[in-house]
Design a protein around this motif. Structure first.
Motif, PDB file in Angstrom:
ATOM      1  N   GLU A   1      32.932 -19.952 -22.558  1.00  0.00           N
ATOM      2  CA  GLU A   1      31.916 -18.947 -22.878  1.00  0.00           C
ATOM      3  C   GLU A   1      31.966 -17.873 -21.795  1.00  0.00           C
ATOM      4  O   GLU A   1      31.830 -18.165 -20.608  1.00  0.00           O
TER       5      GLU A   1
ATOM      6  N   GLY B   1      37.415 -26.261 -33.816  1.00  0.00           N
ATOM      7  CA  GLY B   1      36.208 -25.438 -33.728  1.00  0.00           C
ATOM      8  C   GLY B   1      35.943 -24.683 -35.015  1.00  0.00           C
ATOM      9  O   GLY B   1      36.745 -24.671 -35.954  1.00  0.00           O
TER      10      GLY B   1
ATOM     11  N   ALA C   1      32.389 -22.207 -31.538  1.00  0.00           N
ATOM     12  CA  ALA C   1      33.570 -21.401 -31.236  1.00  0.00           C
ATOM     13  C   ALA C   1      34.297 -21.995 -30.027  1.00  0.00           C
ATOM     14  O   ALA C   1      33.660 -22.406 -29.059  1.00  0.00           O
TER      15      ALA C   1
ATOM     16  N   TYR D   1      34.141 -18.061 -26.741  1.00  0.00           N
ATOM     17  CA  TYR D   1      32.959 -17.318 -27.196  1.00  0.00           C
ATOM     18  C   TYR D   1      32.563 -16.271 -26.170  1.00  0.00           C
ATOM     19  O   TYR D   1      32.559 -16.534 -24.963  1.00  0.00           O
TER      20      TYR D   1
ATOM     21  N   THR E   1      32.695 -31.503 -25.440  1.00  0.00           N
ATOM     22  CA  THR E   1      32.332 -30.801 -26.665  1.00  0.00           C
ATOM     23  C   THR E   1      31.873 -31.743 -27.764  1.00  0.00           C
ATOM     24  O   THR E   1      31.636 -31.326 -28.879  1.00  0.00           O
TER      25      THR E   1
ATOM     26  N   TYR F   1      25.948 -27.281 -28.818  1.00  0.00           N
ATOM     27  CA  TYR F   1      26.931 -26.222 -28.655  1.00  0.00           C
ATOM     28  C   TYR F   1      28.237 -26.891 -28.242  1.00  0.00           C
ATOM     29  O   TYR F   1      28.245 -27.727 -27.344  1.00  0.00           O
TER      30      TYR F   1
ATOM     31  N   ARG G   1      31.159 -25.069 -27.416  1.00  0.00           N
ATOM     32  CA  ARG G   1      32.045 -24.014 -26.935  1.00  0.00           C
ATOM     33  C   ARG G   1      32.837 -24.546 -25.740  1.00  0.00           C
ATOM     34  O   ARG G   1      32.265 -25.111 -24.818  1.00  0.00           O
TER      35      ARG G   1
ATOM     36  N   SER H   1      38.795 -27.997 -28.990  1.00  0.00           N
ATOM     37  CA  SER H   1      37.454 -28.465 -29.311  1.00  0.00           C
ATOM     38  C   SER H   1      37.603 -29.592 -30.324  1.00  0.00           C
ATOM     39  O   SER H   1      38.719 -30.008 -30.652  1.00  0.00           O
TER      40      SER H   1
ATOM     41  N   ASN I   1      28.743 -19.939 -34.826  1.00  0.00           N
ATOM     42  CA  ASN I   1      29.513 -19.606 -33.623  1.00  0.00           C
ATOM     43  C   ASN I   1      29.175 -20.534 -32.451  1.00  0.00           C
ATOM     44  O   ASN I   1      29.793 -20.455 -31.404  1.00  0.00           O
TER      45      ASN I   1
END
Length: 181
Positions: free
Chosen positions: A12, A66, A40, A43, A2, A7, A9, A29, A37
């Protein structure tokens, strides 16, 4: 990883990712000062008609950092059943839990704690969550110096006498510069 992607996430769920359970997990995260988002920790969002994610269970987990702890958006078909119980959420920057367009939401017995410095942060943000939602026994708060404008925010969420929602026995303590009535 991450830390190297645009991104960040950790989990997901898309394309009919139904009947999933996350039990006794530590899901982390990176620390981020961002409201997107894209950061997130968990997610889920529809990518087309009929691909909502139903019956998600998250129990006894620790969810760290996050922009969102959980971001769940299902606008077309209104997904059914999300059960978030006995978890600890730590230091999300924007919305600790955001759920939109969902039915049968249970958020119970969780600790939501943040050190965010963002003035418009939310603990629980529920939009268009209809039916028998249950928001009970949660402890939502900021640490010293942290800010949160809303502890529990519910909008467009309809229940009826025979299909009622319950919000009870939550402890909410917020610090911040925003206010609502």
């Amino acid at each position: 990883n991450t830390t190297t992607s645009s991104y960040r996430r950790v989990i997901e769920l898309i394309n009919n990712a139904d009947n999933n359970q996350f039990l006794n997990c530590i899901i982390s995260s990176t620390t981020i000062a961002n409201t997107s988002n894209a950061y997130a920790v968990i997610y889920s969002a529809e990518t087309g008609v009929g691909d909502e994610c139903d019956n998600l269970t998250i129990t006894n987990c620790e969810i760290n950092n996050g922009s969102y702890g959980i971001y769940f958006y299902q606008p077309t078909a209104h997904a059914q059943g999300i059960d978030i119980q006995n978890n600890t959420f730590l230091n999300q920057y924007y919305h600790i839990i955001e759920i939109e367009d969902h039915q049968k939401v249970i958020i119970s017995g969780n600790t939501l704690k943040t050190n965010t410095t963002y003035n418009n942060a939310y603990g629980l943000y529920l939009n268009d969550c209809d039916g028998q939602h249950q928001i009970t026994g949660n402890f939502i708060y900021t640490t010293a110096g942290g800010k949160m404008s809303q502890g529990i925010y519910l909008t467009g969420s309809t229940s009826t006498v025979s299909n009622n929602g319950t919000i009870a026995n939550n402890m909410v303590r917020v610090n911040g510069s925003s206010s609502t009535s």
